[in-house]
Design an enzyme around this catalytic site. Structure first.
Site, PDB file in Angstrom:
ATOM      1  N   GLY A 109       0.603  -1.192   0.114  1.00 53.18           N
ATOM      2  CA  GLY A 109      -0.095  -0.112   0.184  1.00 53.18           C
ATOM      3  C   GLY A 109       0.958   1.155   0.177  1.00 53.18           C
ATOM      4  N   TRP A 110       0.094   2.485  -0.294  1.00 52.80           N
ATOM      5  CA  TRP A 110       0.921   3.555  -0.439  1.00 52.80           C
ATOM      6  C   TRP A 110       1.563   3.890   0.885  1.00 52.80           C
ATOM      7  CZ3 TRP A 110       2.712   6.736  -4.111  1.00 52.80           C
ATOM      8  CH2 TRP A 110       3.322   8.036  -3.585  1.00 52.80           C
ATOM      9  N   ASP A 148      -1.866 -10.629  -2.828  1.00 51.80           N
ATOM     10  CA  ASP A 148      -1.726  -9.494  -3.999  1.00 51.80           C
ATOM     11  C   ASP A 148      -0.615  -8.411  -3.449  1.00 51.80           C
ATOM     12  OD1 ASP A 148      -3.127  -7.463  -5.592  1.00 51.80           O
ATOM     13  OD2 ASP A 148      -3.387  -6.381  -3.975  1.00 51.80           O
ATOM     14  N   ASP A 150       1.393  -4.972  -3.600  1.00 52.09           N
ATOM     15  CA  ASP A 150       0.990  -3.757  -3.564  1.00 52.09           C
ATOM     16  C   ASP A 150       2.240  -2.904  -3.491  1.00 52.09           C
ATOM     17  OD1 ASP A 150      -0.167  -1.355  -4.307  1.00 52.09           O
ATOM     18  OD2 ASP A 150      -1.726  -1.526  -2.672  1.00 52.09           O
ATOM     19  N   GLU A 152       4.208   0.280  -3.925  1.00 58.06           N
ATOM     20  CA  GLU A 152       4.228   1.462  -4.418  1.00 58.06           C
ATOM     21  C   GLU A 152       5.479   2.683  -3.961  1.00 58.06           C
ATOM     22  OE1 GLU A 152       0.498   3.209  -3.890  1.00 58.06           O
ATOM     23  OE2 GLU A 152      -0.552   1.198  -3.829  1.00 58.06           O
ATOM     24  N   MET A 232      -4.477   0.158 -11.543  1.00 56.21           N
ATOM     25  CA  MET A 232      -5.267   1.188 -10.741  1.00 56.21           C
ATOM     26  C   MET A 232      -5.461   2.386 -11.518  1.00 56.21           C
ATOM     27  SD  MET A 232      -3.082   0.873  -7.004  1.00 56.21           S
ATOM     28  CE  MET A 232      -1.465   0.935  -7.741  1.00 56.21           C
ATOM     29  N   THR A 233      -6.449   2.542 -12.397  1.00 54.51           N
ATOM     30  CA  THR A 233      -6.954   3.535 -13.406  1.00 54.51           C
ATOM     31  C   THR A 233      -7.611   4.649 -12.561  1.00 54.51           C
ATOM     32  OG1 THR A 233      -8.336   1.734 -13.920  1.00 54.51           O
ATOM     33  CG2 THR A 233      -6.921   2.234 -15.528  1.00 54.51           C
ATOM     34  N   TYR A 234      -6.862   5.213 -11.716  1.00 53.58           N
ATOM     35  CA  TYR A 234      -7.493   6.268 -10.879  1.00 53.58           C
ATOM     36  C   TYR A 234      -6.053   6.984 -10.385  1.00 53.58           C
ATOM     37  CZ  TYR A 234      -7.151   2.442  -7.563  1.00 53.58           C
ATOM     38  OH  TYR A 234      -6.794   1.020  -6.693  1.00 53.58           O
ATOM     39  N   TRP A 380     -11.208   0.749  -5.368  1.00 49.77           N
ATOM     40  CA  TRP A 380     -10.863   1.161  -3.976  1.00 49.77           C
ATOM     41  C   TRP A 380     -11.685   2.178  -3.350  1.00 49.77           C
ATOM     42  CZ3 TRP A 380      -7.198  -0.349  -0.506  1.00 49.77           C
ATOM     43  CH2 TRP A 380      -6.972   0.491   0.714  1.00 49.77           C
TER      44      TRP A 380
END
Length: 401
Positions: A109-110, A148, A150, A152, A232-234, A380
């Protein structure tokens, strides 16, 4: 048997996992996984919200894949937050009630560090993967069907306090191969099929400025290792942008001042095309949609109610439930862009611009994903929807016949 004790079969599998390497000391490259029988209707679930949105409320009759966020990395091993055990027990119960539901633990995650060091060597990769598998398929056996990733981000683009290296790009591939190999061997021991996915970025502006996902990730290689990619198309219009803009525009907008070639790819369809050009098949891509908005305090309204205007600061818009309250406030006027296929709100008195998605725009994105042969759609984040699941219903409709 208590879920806090791993079975003899899992313990034996763990020994095999740590022992099976090639003569070079590197984990053998696993074969590409078979295609996932779609569609994927995915949902990220933020574990920290479980008091407000308990696992029992998850609409398991609608979604097919649930991603629990997050596990993090400490000293090269997977760890979970206090209280997560109760969520995991509830997930196991939810899975018993809904046997078709697949659940994955999302790692990272971020703002989550530890990946670059953990992926650095053969031994560190093996240690991270085995620690995660021991934890989530041993101690919390029955709660998860996969992992998963993630991260970043490898190489550059993540928070400045997070360690990154030029070698991260290759090491992300090697780490994914290590996870793939260990999960596959565990699956053979347990007569099960465990999934490996990753959340990969689309936004072209990150902490270091202009950003290219292919410089962080070997996309073609990952497309052969992962069961599918959560694209993540946002987050295409954020505090890294120079103007108030859309969070997830469907297409490139000519009036967008973002320079080329970034503008071509900084939209939903552009990101999908970019990943396909870089070797990720359409049927291994799951399209992301945001259930939250992004806000900008603009300096002036400009000609289009704050759109593409310089701003003084960003502000938190919140999720769909918060946005619904703004929609009822006459101070906020709603607008629609025919190319971006997204709405926005503008408060003229306060010079506030809010980008968001509604059931109409999310439905458009989901239909676009289905018509272009993508594996499915995900969002999300689940708790940001309203009580009627308006956004989830719009996202899932094209994939439910």
């Amino acid at each position: 048997m208590s879920r806090f004790r791993r079975s003899a079969a899992l313990a034996a599998a763990s020994l095999i996992l740590t022992a099976t390497v090639t003569g070079t000391g590197e984990a053998a490259t696993p074969a590409s996984p078979p295609p996932v029988s779609g569609p994927v209707i995915g949902a990220y679930y933020a574990g920290g919200n479980s008091a407000e949105y308990p696992v029992a409320r998850i609409p398991a009759d609608t979604i097919t894949h649930l991603f629990y966020a997050f596990s993090t990395i400490e000293q090269g091993k997977c760890v979970v937050q206090p209280g997560a055990a109760a969520d995991f027990a509830a997930l196991a119960e939810l899975k018993r009630e809904h046997p078709k539901l697949r659940t994955l633990i999302s790692i990272g995650g971020w703002g989550a560090g530890g990946f670059s060091d953990a992926a650095l060597t053969t031994e560190s990769r093996r240690q991270l993967a085995s620690s995660c598998i021991d934890l989530f398929f041993g101690q919390y056996r029955g709660s998860f069907d996969g992992i998963d990733l993630d991260w970043e981000f490898p190489v550059y683009g993540g928070p400045s306090e997070i360690t990154d290296r030029p070698a991260d790009r290759r090491n992300m591939t090697l780490l994914s191969q290590e996870f793939r190999g260990q999960l596959d061997r565990l699956g053979r021991q347990c007569d099960a099929r465990f999934l490996l996915t990753a959340a990969l970025p689309a936004g072209r502006l990150q902490t270091d400025g202009p950003y290219d996902p292919a410089k962080s990730f070997d996309l073609r290689a990952l497309g052969r290792v992962l069961d599918f990619v959560n694209l993540m198309t946002y987050d295409m219009g954020t505090g890294f942008s120079t103007v108030a803009t859309f969070n997830a525009p469907l297409r490139e907008v000519a009036q967008d001042p973002l320079g080329q070639p970034m503008r071509r790819w900084n939209n939903v369809l552009g990101a999908v095309e970019y990943y396909r050009q870089h070797g990720v098949p359409a049927d291994r891509l799951v399209l992301g949609v945001p259930f939250y908005g992004r806000g900008f305090q603009v300096r002036q309204a400009g000609q289009d109610n704050g759109l593409y205007q310089p701003y003084e600061r960003t502000f938190d818009v919140g999720g769909w439930r918060n946005i619904q309250a703004l929609l009822k406030d006459p101070a906020w006027q709603q607008h629609w862009h025919p190319v971006a296929r997204s709405p926005w709100l503008y408060n003229a008195a306060e010079r506030r611009f809010a980008s968001f998605e509604n059931p109409e725009s999310i439905g458009i994105r989901a239909r676009t994903a289905e018509r272009n042969g993508l594996l499915g759609a995900f969002m999300w984040e689940l708790s940001q929807d309203d009580a009627e699941h308006s956004l989830l219903t719009a996202m899932s409709a094209p994939f439910r016949g």
